[in-house]
Design an enzyme around this catalytic site. Structure first.
Site, mmCIF file in Angstrom:
data_model
loop_
_atom_site.group_PDB
_atom_site.id
_atom_site.type_symbol
_atom_site.label_atom_id
_atom_site.label_comp_id
_atom_site.label_asym_id
_atom_site.label_seq_id
_atom_site.Cartn_x
_atom_site.Cartn_y
_atom_site.Cartn_z
ATOM 1 N N ASP A 1 3.535 -9.359 14.202
ATOM 2 C CA ASP A 1 3.315 -7.916 14.117
ATOM 3 C C ASP A 1 1.341 -8.907 14.747
ATOM 4 O O ASP A 1 0.941 -9.960 14.222
ATOM 5 C CB ASP A 1 2.282 -8.381 12.289
ATOM 6 C CG ASP A 1 3.013 -6.633 12.125
ATOM 7 O OD1 ASP A 1 2.101 -5.386 13.294
ATOM 8 O OD2 ASP A 1 3.784 -5.553 11.888
ATOM 9 N N HIS B 1 8.316 -0.381 7.615
ATOM 10 C CA HIS B 1 7.564 -0.186 6.235
ATOM 11 C C HIS B 1 7.070 1.018 6.185
ATOM 12 O O HIS B 1 6.566 0.593 5.164
ATOM 13 C CB HIS B 1 7.400 -1.409 6.343
ATOM 14 C CG HIS B 1 5.901 -1.882 7.486
ATOM 15 N ND1 HIS B 1 6.357 -1.696 8.838
ATOM 16 C CD2 HIS B 1 4.787 -0.955 6.740
ATOM 17 C CE1 HIS B 1 5.199 -1.562 9.287
ATOM 18 N NE2 HIS B 1 3.957 -1.289 8.563
ATOM 19 N N ASP B 2 6.632 1.682 6.601
ATOM 20 C CA ASP B 2 5.659 2.851 7.153
ATOM 21 C C ASP B 2 7.230 4.106 6.714
ATOM 22 O O ASP B 2 6.288 5.469 6.923
ATOM 23 C CB ASP B 2 4.842 3.228 8.072
ATOM 24 C CG ASP B 2 3.843 2.076 8.219
ATOM 25 O OD1 ASP B 2 3.533 1.745 7.293
ATOM 26 O OD2 ASP B 2 3.636 2.368 9.355
ATOM 27 N N ASP C 1 7.387 -15.797 -8.512
ATOM 28 C CA ASP C 1 6.308 -15.260 -8.076
ATOM 29 C C ASP C 1 6.402 -13.728 -8.083
ATOM 30 O O ASP C 1 5.557 -13.000 -8.646
ATOM 31 C CB ASP C 1 4.965 -15.630 -7.738
ATOM 32 C CG ASP C 1 5.037 -15.437 -6.515
ATOM 33 O OD1 ASP C 1 5.520 -15.225 -5.910
ATOM 34 O OD2 ASP C 1 4.184 -16.458 -5.167
ATOM 35 N N GLU D 1 2.833 -0.322 18.968
ATOM 36 C CA GLU D 1 2.319 0.536 18.081
ATOM 37 C C GLU D 1 1.620 2.232 19.033
ATOM 38 O O GLU D 1 0.964 1.713 18.463
ATOM 39 C CB GLU D 1 2.476 0.350 16.551
ATOM 40 C CG GLU D 1 2.499 1.665 15.530
ATOM 41 C CD GLU D 1 2.368 1.637 14.263
ATOM 42 O OE1 GLU D 1 2.664 1.753 13.275
ATOM 43 O OE2 GLU D 1 1.312 0.644 14.288
HETATM 44 C C1 GLC Z 1 0.524 0.738 11.032
HETATM 45 C C2 GLC Z 1 1.241 -0.181 9.786
HETATM 46 C C3 GLC Z 1 0.624 0.191 9.178
HETATM 47 C C4 GLC Z 1 -0.548 -0.221 8.290
HETATM 48 C C5 GLC Z 1 -2.051 0.824 9.713
HETATM 49 C C6 GLC Z 1 -3.337 0.279 9.149
HETATM 50 O O1 GLC Z 1 0.247 1.629 11.170
HETATM 51 O O2 GLC Z 1 2.517 0.157 10.460
HETATM 52 O O3 GLC Z 1 1.412 -0.119 7.519
HETATM 53 O O4 GLC Z 1 -0.761 0.327 7.251
HETATM 54 O O5 GLC Z 1 -0.834 0.582 10.964
HETATM 55 O O6 GLC Z 1 -2.600 -1.093 9.831
HETATM 56 CA CA CA Z 2 7.177 -15.870 -3.628
#
Ligand code: GLC
Ligand code: CA
Length: 557
Positions: free
Chosen positions: A98, A328-329, A25, A255
């Site tokens: 997470d 990922h940021d 998908d 974080e």
């Molecule tokens: C953190 C995450 C990010 C997200 C933000 C809001 O910084 O790493 O990807 O957009 O929080 O949840």
């Molecule tokens: Ca999939």
């Protein structure tokens, strides 16, 4: 120093949407991850940090959660999750989840109730305020552009959202909210997960009275910086620790946007009263410019050394560092700090990895970093998927802060989507990521940069990471040794030592393209632990070529 498994581990971050699609998908999923566990086992990592897999309408790709105890349809089912946990554990790989509890989705049942009336028992689960002079309650801007307040007609009031308007902030002042969150965490721990990466956890305690924030020259909104490390954040985390974390053998990483060294000593104190470690962001903010992250300024190596050394020395024996350049940021680090040209991509990716992985702390590898994946090519705004990039583009250009022509290349360079293009597994169509239409375009360089090409090639970036991980597992000095920076002002060479007992390591990395002299004479009896040029002996060595990295171990007498 106290020995702990999470200090000795190497973590691998998976962004599920972009990792591996099992059902065509176009979206990565849990069964896709299961199918790649042997790849991760081969790499040698100890822990997977899974970006959010919970139910979510995907305004911010899963960081907007509508049910903390169910799985997003795109990713599979709770049975798939249980299988992933079991299969990972069978390979001795732990799973860290997470935890996104600064905010929920506006589609979470708590918010649906909260918004329904002022009298609803869940009203106070979120941060509602009356209009002020017929406008927003204060001047705060959201991290994703626009005001941090959303007007809600139903009750004629505003709710706070530090991120998108579909991510209303939870009210941590409310003990019922804390209890809901702690109980939910406990249920996950009882299921057998191995820890939490806590999303923007430094923002959960808002400043008393929610005062206006400072407004810089060109900014449209005031800063909400006062939410970072707010007045009760340590009280809340101590409570969370007492009620949940201390009852399980898990690892925790917070974080912490806006964290200072002094604050980090509280969050990650070795006394174990809050979290195990924090992500700090100072080193990835060194290339911010006039429009914050939207800048093409280069990171100065001398500043990077000063900053990372401050954290290495400042937390030594007091708290614990996490080591990362990518997630990922963040844009891809070879394209940012290294050189992604054909000539230097592999060499500079290995150089950067050496520099980071030989430090004290727990290293984090972001999917594809172990292949030296690069930033991608965007042709137009339509190619972006990330709301941060899209909103910033329209807000800043419409307000006339910067022209489209100037801003577009800056967003291309720094967009979070650079990290979110699909994992490059092989050179078949769509890189083996999906048999369908991928939710975001692949980086066209997958034909040459992919896992299949690297896994069996001895001098690949993949096999270099594999060696770095193995070295850490076999050498306590890499985990626990004391750090000492050499040549602090050199703009090209990043050189440091690690010291533990009667052992010393010399870590030498040349971050320029040019050859640089370096005097190895003090270490000439040393043994080479790793070198990105396969140098085996340094007796005759007098310098480092462009992006060369080498680590030498010496026994002290
Ligand atoms: C953190 C995450 C990010 C997200 C933000 C809001 O910084 O790493 O990807 O957009 O929080 O949840
Ligand atoms: Ca999939």
């Amino acid at each position: 120093m106290d020995k702990k498994w999470w200090k000795e581990s190497v973590v691998y971050q998976i962004y599920p949407r972009s990792f591996c699609d099992s059902n065509g998908d176009g979206i990565g999923d849990l069964n896709g991850i299961i199918s790649k566990l042997d790849y991760l086992k081969n790499l040698g990592i100890d822990v997977i940090w899974l970006s959010p897999v919970y139910k979510s309408p995907n305004d911010d790709n899963g960081y907007d959660i509508s049910d903390y105890e169910d799985i997003m349809d795109d990713f599979g089912t709770m049975e798939d999750f249980d299988k992933l946990l079991k299969e990972a554990h069978a390979r001795n790989i732990k799973i860290v989840m997470d935890l996104v509890v600064n905010h929920t989705s506006d589609e979470h049942k708590w918010f649906i109730e909260s918004r329904s009336s002022k009298e609803n028992p869940k009203r106070d689960y979120y941060i509602w305020r009356e209009k002020k002079d017929n406008k927003e309650p204060n001047n705060w801007g959201s991290y994703f552009s626009g005001s941090a307040w959303q007007y809600d007609e139903k009750t004629d009031m505003y709710y706070l959202h530090l991120f998108s308007k579909k991510q209303p902030d939870l009210n941590w002042e409310n003990s019922k909210v804390r209890k809901e969150v702690f109980d939910m965490m406990t249920r996950w721990c009882e299921k057998g997960i191995d820890g939490f990466r806590m999303d923007v956890i430094s923002l959960i305690s808002k400043p008393e009275g929610l005062p206006d924030g400072e407004k810089s020259k060109d900014s449209l909104y005031g800063s909400s910086a006062a939410c970072a490390n707010g007045p009760k954040v340590h009280e809340y985390l101590k409570e969370m620790n007492k009620k949940v974390l201390s009852k399980f053998d898990i690892m925790t990483v917070g974080e912490c946007a806006g964290v200072t060294l002094e604050e980090a000593k509280k969050y990650a104190n070795a006394d174990g009263s809050e979290l195990n470690m924090v992500f700090q962001f100072e080193h990835v903010g060194l290339d911010d410019g006039e429009n914050m992250k939207w800048s093409n300024k280069k990171i100065s190596l001398a500043e990077l050394k000063e900053n990372l050394s401050k954290w290495q020395n400042g937390l030594d024996g007091i708290a614990w560092n996490s080591l990362f350049f990518c997630n990922h940021d963040q844009p891809r680090i070879v394209s940012r700090l290294g050189d992604d040209s054909k000539e230097f991509r592999e060499k500079s990716a290995k150089c950067i990895a050496t520099c980071l992985h030989l430090m004290q702390g727990t290293p984090y590898i972001y999917q594809g970093e172990e292949l030296g994946m690069t930033n991608t090519k965007f042709e137009s705004v339509k190619d972006f998927r990330d709301l941060e990039s899209i909103n910033a583009y329209y807000e800043l250009t419409k307000a006339g802060v910067i022209s489209e022509k100037e801003l577009f290349p800056l967003i291309c360079y720094k967009s979070r989507d650079n990290a979110r293009t699909p994992m490059q597994w092989d050179n078949s169509e769509n890189a083996g990521f999906t048999t369908g239409k991928p939710w975001i375009a692949l980086n066209p360089n997958y034909k040459t940069i992919n896992a299949k090409e690297q896994v069996n090639r001895e001098d690949s970036v993949f096999n270099y990471y594999k060696k770095l991980i193995k070295l850490r597992h076999e050498n306590e000095i890499i985990v626990y040794g004391k750090y000492e920076l050499l040549l602090p002002n050199d703009e090209d060479l990043f050189v440091y030592q690690r010291i533990l007992g009667n052992e010393k390591l010399l870590v030498c990395c040349n971050f320029s393209k040019e050859y640089r002299d370096f005097d190895f004479s003090e270490f000439k009896n040393g043994e080479v632990l790793i070198s990105n040029l396969n140098v085996a002996d340094i007796t005759e060595k007098t310098g480092l070529s462009g992006y060369e990295a080498i680590v030498v171990r010496e026994k002290l007498s």
